[in-house]
Design a protein around this motif. Sequence first.
Motif, PDB file in Angstrom:
ATOM      1  N   MET A  91       0.836  -1.213   0.000  1.00 18.27           N
ATOM      2  CA  MET A  91       0.000   0.000   0.000  1.00 18.27           C
ATOM      3  C   MET A  91       0.867   1.257   0.000  1.00 18.27           C
ATOM      4  N   ILE A  92       1.987   1.174   0.715  1.00 20.79           N
ATOM      5  CA  ILE A  92       2.912   2.315   0.778  1.00 20.79           C
ATOM      6  C   ILE A  92       3.513   2.583  -0.602  1.00 20.79           C
ATOM      7  N   GLN A  93       3.886   1.515  -1.285  1.00 20.22           N
ATOM      8  CA  GLN A  93       4.440   1.692  -2.631  1.00 20.22           C
ATOM      9  C   GLN A  93       3.371   2.263  -3.573  1.00 20.22           C
ATOM     10  N   ASP A  94       2.187   1.681  -3.487  1.00 18.76           N
ATOM     11  CA  ASP A  94       1.097   2.058  -4.392  1.00 18.76           C
ATOM     12  C   ASP A  94       0.575   3.475  -4.105  1.00 18.76           C
ATOM     13  N   GLU A  95       0.386   3.792  -2.825  1.00 20.68           N
ATOM     14  CA  GLU A  95      -0.316   5.033  -2.471  1.00 20.68           C
ATOM     15  C   GLU A  95       0.617   6.196  -2.153  1.00 20.68           C
ATOM     16  N   LEU A  96       1.825   5.892  -1.675  1.00 15.94           N
ATOM     17  CA  LEU A  96       2.772   6.977  -1.348  1.00 15.94           C
ATOM     18  C   LEU A  96       3.857   7.098  -2.410  1.00 15.94           C
ATOM     19  N   GLY A  97       3.910   6.120  -3.328  1.00 16.47           N
ATOM     20  CA  GLY A  97       4.918   6.187  -4.400  1.00 16.47           C
ATOM     21  C   GLY A  97       6.336   5.963  -3.908  1.00 16.47           C
ATOM     22  N   ILE A  98       6.479   5.309  -2.751  1.00 11.03           N
ATOM     23  CA  ILE A  98       7.830   4.993  -2.259  1.00 11.03           C
ATOM     24  C   ILE A  98       8.261   3.670  -2.884  1.00 11.03           C
ATOM     25  N   ASP A  99       9.341   3.720  -3.667  1.00 13.58           N
ATOM     26  CA  ASP A  99       9.786   2.530  -4.417  1.00 13.58           C
ATOM     27  C   ASP A  99      11.086   1.939  -3.883  1.00 13.58           C
ATOM     28  N   ASP A 100      11.705   2.590  -2.903  1.00 13.30           N
ATOM     29  CA  ASP A 100      12.993   2.090  -2.387  1.00 13.30           C
ATOM     30  C   ASP A 100      12.766   0.690  -1.794  1.00 13.30           C
TER      31      ASP A 100
ATOM     32  N   ASP B  36      11.046  -3.346   2.328  1.00 13.82           N
ATOM     33  CA  ASP B  36      11.388  -4.552   3.093  1.00 13.82           C
ATOM     34  C   ASP B  36      11.391  -4.281   4.589  1.00 13.82           C
ATOM     35  N   ALA B  37      11.892  -3.132   4.986  1.00 14.91           N
ATOM     36  CA  ALA B  37      11.917  -2.790   6.413  1.00 14.91           C
ATOM     37  C   ALA B  37      10.488  -2.741   6.966  1.00 14.91           C
ATOM     38  N   VAL B  38       9.553  -2.211   6.180  1.00 13.31           N
ATOM     39  CA  VAL B  38       8.148  -2.174   6.617  1.00 13.31           C
ATOM     40  C   VAL B  38       7.606  -3.601   6.708  1.00 13.31           C
ATOM     41  N   ARG B  39       7.893  -4.403   5.689  1.00  4.94           N
ATOM     42  CA  ARG B  39       7.409  -5.800   5.667  1.00  4.94           C
ATOM     43  C   ARG B  39       7.839  -6.584   6.894  1.00  4.94           C
ATOM     44  N   LEU B  40       9.054  -6.306   7.360  1.00  2.00           N
ATOM     45  CA  LEU B  40       9.647  -7.113   8.442  1.00  2.00           C
ATOM     46  C   LEU B  40       9.484  -6.480   9.816  1.00  2.00           C
TER      47      LEU B  40
END
Length: 194
Positions: A95-104, A109-113
């Motif tokens: 959701m962060i990648q999709d909605e905030l456009g953060i692609d790093d 991965d840090a969020v996932r873990l």
Amino acid sequence: MTAFEEELYAVEKKVSAQLSDGRFQHCLRVSDYARKLAQKNGVDENQAALAGLVHDYAKERPAEDFLVAIDRFHLDPNLKNWSRAIWHGVVGAEMIQDELGIDDPAILDAVRLHTTGDGVEMPTLAKIVFMADYLETGRDFPGVKEAREITNKSLDRGVFYQLQHTLSFLAENGNVIYPKTFTSYNDWARHFAE
Ligand code: GDP
Ligand code: FE
Ligand code: FE
């Protein structure tokens, strides 16, 4: 403002729109603590500050949003058997990648873990967010001072401390434990054995 400060500010507004004030303040404190741990551990402090800021972005989403997202992002359908405590990291990253456009990928991965940790191969940025979430200045649980001291000396020892204590806490309360929480713990226990 630098370009990074502008990005951080724009993301802050989007994160605050998704969260209660108390949870948003937690995210700001995790961001600050992550920045400090990054300085100590040779990680880009801006990257750590951004990762800390967004780590709980999805924490207040309804279950239905996560169930839809698990299909939409082709995640493991077995995830549907878990709950928001687990979803907000592993599904939240999408959701962060999709909605905030953060692609790093390191931030995602840090969020996932950030809820379960990972084994000894865990990336340093992920260790930092995992520990900042546990140790931010608003946290006040028995042992938090000791946990901060241990983590200041060794990030890895801090990760193991948290895994040990979270696992015990979950078991004491009769909670269902997500398999990754066990495998993370076991990997570090082997690593530090003897
Ligand atoms: P928070 O989002 O800042 O509250 O912190 P976390 O993302 O680390 O944890 C979210 C919640 O998930 C906490 O209440 C943890 O105790 C809980 N939690 C962590 N690991 C597990 C697990 O393996 N199983 C279950 N059921 N809950 C867990
Ligand atoms: Fe969380
Ligand atoms: Fe958190």
